[in-house]
Design a protein around this motif. Sequence first.
Motif, short mmCIF file in Angstrom:
data_model
loop_
_atom_site.label_atom_id
_atom_site.label_comp_id
_atom_site.label_asym_id
_atom_site.label_seq_id
_atom_site.Cartn_x
_atom_site.Cartn_y
_atom_site.Cartn_z
N ARG A 197 0.72 -1.46 -0.05
CA ARG A 197 0.38 -0.06 -0.24
C ARG A 197 0.24 1.16 0.04
N ARG A 198 1.77 0.89 0.64
CA ARG A 198 2.84 2.47 1.05
C ARG A 198 3.43 3.07 -0.74
N GLU A 242 0.87 4.87 -2.43
CA GLU A 242 1.15 6.04 -2.12
C GLU A 242 2.39 6.58 -2.97
N SER A 302 1.34 7.46 -6.97
CA SER A 302 0.19 8.49 -6.69
C SER A 302 1.60 9.60 -6.78
#
Length: 385
Positions: free
Chosen positions: A150-151, A154, A157
């Motif tokens: 998930r990092r 991030e 993005s």
Amino acid sequence: MNHLDGTAVPISPAQLLADAKHPLHTPAGLVGDTPVLWIGEPFTVPGRGFWAKLEGHNPGGIKDRTALHMVRASRERGQLMPGARIVESTSGTLGLGLALAGATYGHPVTVVTDPGMEPLMTGLLRAYGAEIDLVDTPHPTGGWQEARRRRVEELLSVHPDSWCPDQYNNPDNVAAYAPLAHELVAQLGRIDTLVVSVGTGGHSAGIASVLRGYFPRLRVVGVDTTGSTIFGQPAGERLMRGLGSSIYPRNVAYGLFDEVHWVAAPEAVWAARRLARHHYATGGWSVGAVALVARRLARTLPGEDRIVAVFPDGPQRYVGTVFDDAYCRAHGLLDYLPADEPDEIGHPGERTVTRWTRCTHVADPLTAPATTTATAPQALAGAAR
């Protein structure tokens, strides 16, 4: 004319270079053509043994192969633009490979990892120019591995021109290992049984699929860790890094495996340390687990069966864990003698395993019928890497 010791002087300088490696222009040339070593007694019973493919002779380990291949393939397809940043989640070994690929092709590299990464590995990655992004909280249902993924999302993005190899689901991760399989065929001629650790599923699928083309009756034995979900066990605490998973990598080729073994940390430590003492060639968690299983196969299969075990890396990164008495004592890993035989279960969902266990029923847990072992969120919360 000969030397006094009987060694012949080459007729021409060209003979000196016949077996020498060619000079290299890029560090990518350091990868591949790794040796194969016979592992016999005293690690195995007298008269029996197996061949070990020593991928620790690559600069960073077996994942140098896939890092270079994934980066090269994405550049050729225009997915990774010149100079763009590479961002990936890793417990360490792929990070070294990506640092190598970054140096080869001119890309900055960000490695997303967690507090379990060894200080030695952190230092090496920084020395090779990689930036380290550390997650500090495990995901409630996916552990550290999902928190890292998930990092990565991030960071992608924030830096829209960056690229993630997605080693868990990228078919280039599998394709990268065809040269390793070809090396084995050239080195050994015939292979009857392949023993491989399973994490992202890349090298097990890549090597086994190619070897099956040469040897249709090849037996493929997968080696996982207790607490890993890959083959249908519930997720749990995992001390070992480099094999196992708390997610379901799509690169795992379940149909290739004839059987799977789960190995616990104390058993892997015993094997890795015994290899180091008696055979000098050793490695960390994955090597210990694979060697333990190959040792058993060498004893139980027919004597003419040619067994190959893939050792993914060497011992260097594990001097503070597997080969450190204080660390092993603190985690209850010392003075443990594995059983001669693994436990047996008929189906991965039969029960949760905590020690070396074997199963000959292999299926994709995402497509197989529901089993009896529960995958509770509270169990997943502590899942490692």
